[in-house]
Design a protein around this motif. Structure first.
Motif, PDB file in Angstrom:
ATOM      1  N   THR A  34      -3.246 -15.353  -2.231  1.00  0.00           N
ATOM      2  CA  THR A  34      -4.211 -14.251  -2.297  1.00  0.00           C
ATOM      3  C   THR A  34      -3.501 -12.925  -2.573  1.00  0.00           C
ATOM      4  OG1 THR A  34      -5.190 -15.368  -0.421  1.00  0.00           O
ATOM      5  CG2 THR A  34      -6.174 -13.264  -1.050  1.00  0.00           C
ATOM      6  N   CYS A  35      -2.342 -12.783  -2.021  1.00  0.00           N
ATOM      7  CA  CYS A  35      -1.640 -11.495  -2.080  1.00  0.00           C
ATOM      8  C   CYS A  35      -1.060 -11.237  -3.461  1.00  0.00           C
ATOM      9  CB  CYS A  35      -0.496 -11.449  -1.080  1.00  0.00           C
ATOM     10  SG  CYS A  35      -0.856 -12.270   0.479  1.00  0.00           S
ATOM     11  N   CYS A  38      -2.420  -9.104  -6.506  1.00  0.00           N
ATOM     12  CA  CYS A  38      -2.227  -7.644  -6.576  1.00  0.00           C
ATOM     13  C   CYS A  38      -0.763  -7.235  -6.376  1.00  0.00           C
ATOM     14  CB  CYS A  38      -3.074  -6.943  -5.518  1.00  0.00           C
ATOM     15  SG  CYS A  38      -4.843  -7.154  -5.754  1.00  0.00           S
ATOM     16  N   HIS A  39      -0.087  -7.920  -5.451  1.00  0.00           N
ATOM     17  CA  HIS A  39       1.280  -7.481  -5.113  1.00  0.00           C
ATOM     18  C   HIS A  39       2.357  -8.149  -5.967  1.00  0.00           C
ATOM     19  CE1 HIS A  39       0.317  -4.966  -1.624  1.00  0.00           C
ATOM     20  NE2 HIS A  39      -0.604  -5.847  -1.310  1.00  0.00           N
ATOM     21  N   PRO A  51       1.295  -1.135  -3.516  1.00  0.00           N
ATOM     22  CA  PRO A  51       2.720  -0.984  -3.197  1.00  0.00           C
ATOM     23  C   PRO A  51       3.533  -2.261  -3.394  1.00  0.00           C
ATOM     24  CG  PRO A  51       1.410  -1.131  -1.185  1.00  0.00           C
ATOM     25  CD  PRO A  51       0.437  -1.052  -2.328  1.00  0.00           C
ATOM     26  N   PHE A  61       6.056  -4.591   8.121  1.00  0.00           N
ATOM     27  CA  PHE A  61       4.996  -5.355   7.457  1.00  0.00           C
ATOM     28  C   PHE A  61       3.916  -5.718   8.482  1.00  0.00           C
ATOM     29  CE2 PHE A  61       2.890  -9.128   5.966  1.00  0.00           C
ATOM     30  CZ  PHE A  61       2.952  -9.143   4.584  1.00  0.00           C
ATOM     31  N   ARG A  73      -5.318   2.367  10.409  1.00  0.00           N
ATOM     32  CA  ARG A  73      -4.706   2.910   9.189  1.00  0.00           C
ATOM     33  C   ARG A  73      -5.727   2.782   8.071  1.00  0.00           C
ATOM     34  NH1 ARG A  73       0.768   0.843   5.891  1.00  0.00           N
ATOM     35  NH2 ARG A  73      -0.004   1.505   3.870  1.00  0.00           N
ATOM     36  N   SER A  75      -7.503   2.298   4.519  1.00  0.00           N
ATOM     37  CA  SER A  75      -7.124   1.502   3.352  1.00  0.00           C
ATOM     38  C   SER A  75      -8.332   1.337   2.458  1.00  0.00           C
ATOM     39  CB  SER A  75      -6.610   0.134   3.792  1.00  0.00           C
ATOM     40  OG  SER A  75      -7.651  -0.603   4.389  1.00  0.00           O
ATOM     41  N   THR A  76      -8.080   0.970   1.212  1.00  0.00           N
ATOM     42  CA  THR A  76      -9.191   0.710   0.297  1.00  0.00           C
ATOM     43  C   THR A  76      -9.588  -0.757   0.402  1.00  0.00           C
ATOM     44  OG1 THR A  76      -7.587   0.414  -1.480  1.00  0.00           O
ATOM     45  CG2 THR A  76      -8.684   2.544  -1.369  1.00  0.00           C
ATOM     46  N   VAL A  77      -8.626  -1.649   0.143  1.00  0.00           N
ATOM     47  CA  VAL A  77      -8.950  -3.083   0.147  1.00  0.00           C
ATOM     48  C   VAL A  77      -8.324  -3.848   1.303  1.00  0.00           C
ATOM     49  CG1 VAL A  77      -9.366  -3.249  -2.326  1.00  0.00           C
ATOM     50  CG2 VAL A  77      -7.034  -3.519  -1.468  1.00  0.00           C
ATOM     51  N   MET A  78      -7.198  -3.360   1.816  1.00  0.00           N
ATOM     52  CA  MET A  78      -6.416  -4.165   2.744  1.00  0.00           C
ATOM     53  C   MET A  78      -7.080  -4.408   4.090  1.00  0.00           C
ATOM     54  SD  MET A  78      -3.893  -5.600   1.423  1.00  0.00           S
ATOM     55  CE  MET A  78      -3.237  -6.257   2.951  1.00  0.00           C
ATOM     56  N   ILE A  81      -9.054  -7.496   3.726  1.00  0.00           N
ATOM     57  CA  ILE A  81      -8.162  -8.641   3.492  1.00  0.00           C
ATOM     58  C   ILE A  81      -7.431  -9.024   4.784  1.00  0.00           C
ATOM     59  CG2 ILE A  81      -6.068  -9.384   2.259  1.00  0.00           C
ATOM     60  CD1 ILE A  81      -7.107  -7.653  -0.132  1.00  0.00           C
ATOM     61  N   TYR A  85      -6.662 -12.903   8.477  1.00  0.00           N
ATOM     62  CA  TYR A  85      -5.438 -13.599   8.906  1.00  0.00           C
ATOM     63  C   TYR A  85      -5.153 -13.442  10.392  1.00  0.00           C
ATOM     64  CZ  TYR A  85      -4.902 -13.928   3.913  1.00  0.00           C
ATOM     65  OH  TYR A  85      -5.141 -14.203   2.601  1.00  0.00           O
ATOM     66  N   TYR A 149       0.993   5.076  -5.560  1.00  0.00           N
ATOM     67  CA  TYR A 149       0.941   4.699  -4.145  1.00  0.00           C
ATOM     68  C   TYR A 149       1.657   5.743  -3.292  1.00  0.00           C
ATOM     69  CZ  TYR A 149       1.762   2.307   0.256  1.00  0.00           C
ATOM     70  OH  TYR A 149       1.820   2.009   1.598  1.00  0.00           O
TER      71      TYR A 149
HETATM   72  C1  HEC Z   1      -7.090  -6.548  -4.308  1.00  0.00           C
HETATM   73  C2  HEC Z   1      -5.678  -6.213  -4.310  1.00  0.00           C
HETATM   74  C3  HEC Z   1      -4.857  -6.597  -3.084  1.00  0.00           C
HETATM   75  C4  HEC Z   1      -4.719  -7.841  -2.512  1.00  0.00           C
HETATM   76  C5  HEC Z   1      -5.411  -9.161  -2.897  1.00  0.00           C
HETATM   77  C6  HEC Z   1      -3.751  -7.685  -1.428  1.00  0.00           C
HETATM   78  N1  HEC Z   1      -3.334  -6.378  -1.352  1.00  0.00           N
HETATM   79 FE1  HEC Z   1      -2.058  -5.617   0.043  1.00  0.00          FE
HETATM   80  N2  HEC Z   1      -2.382  -3.731  -0.690  1.00  0.00           N
HETATM   81  C7  HEC Z   1      -3.232  -3.421  -1.725  1.00  0.00           C
HETATM   82  C8  HEC Z   1      -3.417  -1.972  -1.792  1.00  0.00           C
HETATM   83  C9  HEC Z   1      -4.249  -1.210  -2.796  1.00  0.00           C
HETATM   84  C10 HEC Z   1      -2.657  -1.433  -0.719  1.00  0.00           C
HETATM   85  C11 HEC Z   1      -2.611   0.020  -0.237  1.00  0.00           C
HETATM   86  C12 HEC Z   1      -3.577   0.139   0.933  1.00  0.00           C
HETATM   87  C13 HEC Z   1      -5.047   0.060   0.496  1.00  0.00           C
HETATM   88  O1  HEC Z   1      -5.497   0.965  -0.187  1.00  0.00           O
HETATM   89  O2  HEC Z   1      -5.737  -0.931   0.834  1.00  0.00           O
HETATM   90  C14 HEC Z   1      -1.993  -2.571  -0.072  1.00  0.00           C
HETATM   91  C15 HEC Z   1      -1.117  -2.433   0.997  1.00  0.00           C
HETATM   92  C16 HEC Z   1      -0.474  -3.504   1.608  1.00  0.00           C
HETATM   93  C17 HEC Z   1       0.552  -3.387   2.627  1.00  0.00           C
HETATM   94  C18 HEC Z   1       1.144  -2.104   3.178  1.00  0.00           C
HETATM   95  C19 HEC Z   1       2.449  -1.799   2.485  1.00  0.00           C
HETATM   96  C20 HEC Z   1       3.166  -0.578   3.030  1.00  0.00           C
HETATM   97  O3  HEC Z   1       4.160  -0.180   2.399  1.00  0.00           O
HETATM   98  O4  HEC Z   1       2.783  -0.024   4.067  1.00  0.00           O
HETATM   99  C21 HEC Z   1       0.900  -4.658   3.001  1.00  0.00           C
HETATM  100  C22 HEC Z   1       1.936  -5.063   4.033  1.00  0.00           C
HETATM  101  C23 HEC Z   1       0.097  -5.568   2.213  1.00  0.00           C
HETATM  102  N3  HEC Z   1      -0.722  -4.831   1.371  1.00  0.00           N
HETATM  103  C24 HEC Z   1       0.145  -6.941   2.322  1.00  0.00           C
HETATM  104  C25 HEC Z   1      -0.746  -7.805   1.669  1.00  0.00           C
HETATM  105  C26 HEC Z   1      -0.842  -9.227   1.950  1.00  0.00           C
HETATM  106  C27 HEC Z   1       0.020  -9.972   2.951  1.00  0.00           C
HETATM  107  C28 HEC Z   1      -1.815  -9.723   1.133  1.00  0.00           C
HETATM  108  C29 HEC Z   1      -2.329 -11.149   1.059  1.00  0.00           C
HETATM  109  C30 HEC Z   1      -2.863 -11.699   2.280  1.00  0.00           C
HETATM  110  C31 HEC Z   1      -2.334  -8.615   0.346  1.00  0.00           C
HETATM  111  N4  HEC Z   1      -1.660  -7.473   0.711  1.00  0.00           N
HETATM  112  C32 HEC Z   1      -3.348  -8.717  -0.597  1.00  0.00           C
HETATM  113  C33 HEC Z   1      -3.838  -4.330  -2.591  1.00  0.00           C
HETATM  114  C34 HEC Z   1      -3.980  -5.679  -2.342  1.00  0.00           C
END
Ligand code: HEC
Ligand code: HEC
Length: 198
Positions: A34-35, A38-39, A51, A61, A73, A75-78, A81, A85, A149
């Motif tokens: 899932t992650c 985007c990541h 990021p 983390f 904290r 966030s837009t999508v996190m 998500i 978990y 970011y």
């Molecule tokens: C739809 C796109 C998307 C998905 C899917 C996604 N992320 Fe993210 N993630 C982001 C965005 C955008 C941010 C910045 C915070 C926000 O706006 O939600 C972020 C921020 C984070 C951060 C914070 C990083 C920091 O430097 O502080 C972590 C850790 C993270 N995500 C882990 C995950 C994990 C683990 C998954 C899978 C379970 C995941 N993300 C799935 C888009 C996504």
């Protein structure tokens, strides 16, 4: 300052205490599938507002995930998500992404701004976000982090929009702005971008 540093270290150490991330490869891949949309496959994001999380310190983390999960904290999508978990799954993913080598993608930066940023970084930020010298356990390496970011995150800090931010960071930012200006944070963003791929 020293007291704050120990207090923060205690929080981070506490998060690591139960770190028994035992999971099989298919289990891990089910979780991180899932992650990576985007990541990036290895946690090195290709989308500019997302990021890089490759090589991220495990405790940071976990803290980030839990803070976004609780909604503390912003966030837009996190937030949504992270709610999917368990603590254990978050630990497994923290361990997985920590092991990934960061691939720093090329970004468009201004060379002159990056040069100014390097000097400012060494004066104001390198003490914790070490790029030159031994790494600090309490903070992330910002080298190659995505520019939008970084801009978004610093704006959150300036606007007091994130109550989970470390007081160490808050004070450092205040000190920086008092001695420079809010606008000169842009030099730092260009510097971090300049450390990405050529
Ligand atoms: C739809 C796109 C998307 C998905 C899917 C996604 N992320 Fe993210 N993630 C982001 C965005 C955008 C941010 C910045 C915070 C926000 O706006 O939600 C972020 C921020 C984070 C951060 C914070 C990083 C920091 O430097 O502080 C972590 C850790 C993270 N995500 C882990 C995950 C994990 C683990 C998954 C899978 C379970 C995941 N993300 C799935 C888009 C996504
Ligand atoms: C006294 C230590 C300290 C100093 C100095 C410091 N920071 Fe931080 N910073 C932290 C800590 C601790 C965090 C929270 C953990 C993390 O995300 O790295 C943080 C977080 C951040 C984040 C968010 C990272 C993310 O992944 O969301 C950014 C961006 C940042 N700092 C930029 C800077 C800049 C730019 C400077 C110099 C003007 C600076 N910091 C100086 C300790 C510090």
């Amino acid at each position: 300052m020293l007291y704050q540093k120990y207090k923060y270290l205690a929080i981070i150490a506490g998060l690591l205490l139960n770190l028994s991330a035992n999971a099989s490869d298919p289990q891990i891949h089910m979780l991180v599938d899932t992650c990576i949309a985007c990541h990036g496959t290895d946690g090195s994001s290709v989308g500019s507002a997302t990021p890089n999380i490759a090589n991220m310190r495990e405790a940071l983390f976990i803290k980030a995930m839990q803070d976004m999960k609780s909604g503390e904290r912003p966030s837009t999508v996190m937030g949504v998500i992270a709610k999917g978990y368990t603590d254990n799954e978050i630990r497994i993913m923290a361990n997985f992404f920590n092991q990934q080598q960061a691939i720093l993608h090329r970004q468009n930066f201004d060379v002159q701004k990056a040069q100014k940023g390097r000097q400012l970084h060494n004066l104001y930020c390198n003490g914790c976000h070490t790029i030159e010298g031994p790494t600090d356990l309490l903070s992330n390496n910002l080298a190659g982090q995505q520019m939008p970011y970084l801009r978004h995150r610093l704006t959150e800090f300036i606007n007091d929009a994130d109550p989970t931010v470390s007081p160490l960071m808050k004070n450092a930012l205040k000190h920086f702005i008092d001695n420079n200006s809010q606008e000169s944070l842009d030099y730092l963003i260009h510097y971090y971008a300049s450390l990405g791929g050529k």
